[in-house]
Write a protein that holds these residues in place. Structure first.
Motif, PDB file in Angstrom:
ATOM      1  N   ILE A  43      27.868 -92.952  36.519  1.00  0.00           N
ATOM      2  CA  ILE A  43      28.791 -93.895  35.881  1.00  0.00           C
ATOM      3  C   ILE A  43      30.233 -93.644  36.290  1.00  0.00           C
ATOM      4  CG2 ILE A  43      29.205 -92.531  33.779  1.00  0.00           C
ATOM      5  CD1 ILE A  43      28.491 -96.304  33.900  1.00  0.00           C
ATOM      6  N   PHE A  44      30.525 -92.424  36.752  1.00  0.00           N
ATOM      7  CA  PHE A  44      31.899 -92.080  37.137  1.00  0.00           C
ATOM      8  C   PHE A  44      32.393 -92.906  38.330  1.00  0.00           C
ATOM      9  CE2 PHE A  44      29.165 -89.199  39.506  1.00  0.00           C
ATOM     10  CZ  PHE A  44      29.713 -89.185  40.784  1.00  0.00           C
ATOM     11  N   PHE A  81      38.105 -89.436  39.366  1.00  0.00           N
ATOM     12  CA  PHE A  81      39.187 -88.486  39.613  1.00  0.00           C
ATOM     13  C   PHE A  81      38.892 -87.155  38.943  1.00  0.00           C
ATOM     14  CE2 PHE A  81      43.621 -87.159  38.218  1.00  0.00           C
ATOM     15  CZ  PHE A  81      43.951 -86.568  39.424  1.00  0.00           C
ATOM     16  N   PHE A  82      38.493 -87.202  37.675  1.00  0.00           N
ATOM     17  CA  PHE A  82      38.181 -85.979  36.938  1.00  0.00           C
ATOM     18  C   PHE A  82      36.933 -85.289  37.482  1.00  0.00           C
ATOM     19  CE2 PHE A  82      40.347 -87.823  32.901  1.00  0.00           C
ATOM     20  CZ  PHE A  82      41.588 -87.461  33.405  1.00  0.00           C
ATOM     21  N   GLN A  83      35.947 -86.076  37.881  1.00  0.00           N
ATOM     22  CA  GLN A  83      34.683 -85.531  38.357  1.00  0.00           C
ATOM     23  C   GLN A  83      34.816 -84.827  39.705  1.00  0.00           C
ATOM     24  OE1 GLN A  83      31.748 -85.816  36.687  1.00  0.00           O
ATOM     25  NE2 GLN A  83      30.172 -85.338  38.189  1.00  0.00           N
ATOM     26  N   THR A 113      42.677 -96.936  38.854  1.00  0.00           N
ATOM     27  CA  THR A 113      41.500 -97.715  39.239  1.00  0.00           C
ATOM     28  C   THR A 113      41.522 -97.980  40.737  1.00  0.00           C
ATOM     29  OG1 THR A 113      41.349 -98.789  37.065  1.00  0.00           O
ATOM     30  CG2 THR A 113      40.255 -99.885  38.911  1.00  0.00           C
ATOM     31  N   SER A 114      42.693 -98.323  41.262  1.00  0.00           N
ATOM     32  CA  SER A 114      42.825 -98.584  42.698  1.00  0.00           C
ATOM     33  C   SER A 114      42.877 -97.288  43.499  1.00  0.00           C
ATOM     34  CB  SER A 114      44.085 -99.421  42.969  1.00  0.00           C
ATOM     35  OG  SER A 114      45.241 -98.793  42.439  1.00  0.00           O
ATOM     36  N   TYR A 115      43.559 -96.280  42.981  1.00  0.00           N
ATOM     37  CA  TYR A 115      43.682 -95.002  43.682  1.00  0.00           C
ATOM     38  C   TYR A 115      42.309 -94.359  43.868  1.00  0.00           C
ATOM     39  CZ  TYR A 115      46.904 -91.367  45.333  1.00  0.00           C
ATOM     40  OH  TYR A 115      47.632 -90.505  46.121  1.00  0.00           O
ATOM     41  N   ASP A 156      35.564 -90.077  50.270  1.00  0.00           N
ATOM     42  CA  ASP A 156      34.463 -89.147  50.026  1.00  0.00           C
ATOM     43  C   ASP A 156      33.114 -89.677  50.501  1.00  0.00           C
ATOM     44  OD1 ASP A 156      36.446 -87.708  48.791  1.00  0.00           O
ATOM     45  OD2 ASP A 156      35.791 -88.162  46.752  1.00  0.00           O
ATOM     46  N   SER A 157      33.025 -91.000  50.708  1.00  0.00           N
ATOM     47  CA  SER A 157      31.730 -91.598  51.043  1.00  0.00           C
ATOM     48  C   SER A 157      31.664 -92.205  52.442  1.00  0.00           C
ATOM     49  CB  SER A 157      31.384 -92.694  50.025  1.00  0.00           C
ATOM     50  OG  SER A 157      31.493 -92.220  48.708  1.00  0.00           O
TER      51      SER A 157
END
Length: 258
Positions: A9-10, A18-20, A67-69, A77-78
Motif C-alpha cells: 500500500i505504501f 518515503f518513510f518505507q 505525492t509528486s516527489y 527505485d524501480s
C-alpha cells in the motif's frame, strides 16, 4: 490479491513510500520532522498572525509536494536501477514484481491524488502548486536518466523545489535566497563530498562534514544573517537549526562515549 495490495500500500499513500524506503527507523523520521517541517513552518507562520485555514493550505501543499516527489523515488527505485551496474536496491524482489504488474495504477492513482489536492487547496495557491509539482516531475525525469556529475546540481534543484518553493508560495519570492541557505545549500555541500563525485575539495571541506560542519555552517550563517539584516523569520529559523544541529551532535557524542 487483497493481501498483496495491503503489503504494498505504501506505493499509493503519500509519505508512506518515503518513510518505507528512506526513513526506516524512528530517529530518521524525527530528524526529518525537525529539519524539514519545523523550519518551513517557522519561515511561513513566524512573525504573522495565522488561522487554521492557513495551516490547512500548508498541509495540502506539502501533501502534493511529497505525492509528486515520491513518484520520482518510485521511478528511481524501480526503473532507473534497470540500467545500473551496481544499483542501490531499496525494494525487495516481491515489491518490484508488484510494481511491474501495477505501475500504471500506481502512477494514475498518484496523479488522481494530485488533482484532488488541487481542488482542495485555495484558488490563489493552485497555479504555484502546479508549477512546483511540474518542476519536481521534470527535474526527477532528468535526474533519473543521468548518473554523473550533473546529478549534483539537479539534486540541489530538487531539494529547493520541496524546501524553498513551498515557503515562497506562502511568503515572498524575495525570501528565496535566504530560504535556500537554511537547508538546500548545506545539503549540496554534504552531497558534493560523496566519493562518487570525486570532488576532493568538498571531501576535505569543513562545512561538508556531517558532524561538526553542520553546526559550524549555521553559526556562520547566523552571523551573516545579522550583518546583512536578514528577515527575522530567517534569523529564527537559522538559530533553530544551529541549536538542533549542535544538540544532536552533542547527544550522539554522549551516547557514543558511554
Amino acid at each position: 490479491m487483497s493481501k498483496l495490495l495491503n503489503c504494498n500500500i505504501f506505493f499509493f499513500i503519500p509519505f508512506m513510500y518515503f518513510f518505507q524506503t528512506r526513513l526506516k527507523d524512528k530517529n530518521k523520521k524525527l530528524s526529518w520532522f525537525f529539519i524539514y517541517i519545523i523550519p518551513i513552518m517557522i519561515m511561513i507562520f513566524g512573525g504573522r498572525e495565522w488561522v487554521g485555514y492557513d495551516f490547512f493550505s500548508f498541509i495540502i501543499y506539502i501533501l502534493a509536494i511529497y505525492t509528486s516527489y515520491e513518484m520520482g523515488y518510485i521511478w528511481n527505485d524501480s526503473e532507473t536501477i534497470k540500467n545500473e551496474i551496481n544499483p542501490t536496491k531499496r525494494l525487495s524482489e516481491l515489491e518490484l514484481c508488484f510494481y511491474e504488474e501495477h505501475k500504471l495504477i500506481i502512477y494514475t492513482f498518484r496523479f488522481f491524488i494530485l488533482i484532488l489536492l488541487y481542488f482542495l487547496i485555495p484558488e490563489h495557491f493552485v497555479f504555484t502548486l502546479m508549477v512546483n509539482v511540474a518542476l519536481i516531475l521534470l527535474l526527477y525525469f532528468i535526474y533519473n536518466i543521468n548518473r554523473n556529475i550533473l546529478n549534483l546540481p539537479l539534486h540541489f534543484l530538487l531539494v529547493c523545489s520541496r524546501f524553498a518553493l513551498p515557503v515562497v508560495a506562502f511568503t515572498s519570492i524575495s525570501y528565496f535566497f535566504w530560504i535556500i541557505t537554511i537547508f538546500p545549500i548545506i545539503n549540496l555541500l554534504e552531497r558534493a563530498s560523496e566519493k562518487r563525485f570525486r570532488l576532493n575539495f568538498f571531501q576535505n571541506f569543513i562545512l561538508s562534514d556531517k558532524k561538526r560542519g553542520r553546526y559550524i555552517y549555521y553559526f556562520l550563517l547566523l552571523i551573516i544573517c545579522f550583518l546583512c539584516h536578514a528577515p527575522e523569520v530567517i534569523i529564527v529559523a537559522t538559530l533553530y537549526m544551529l541549536i538542533y544541529r549542535f544538540s544532536s551532535y552533542e547527544m550522539k557524542n554522549i551516547r557514543f562515549n558511554k
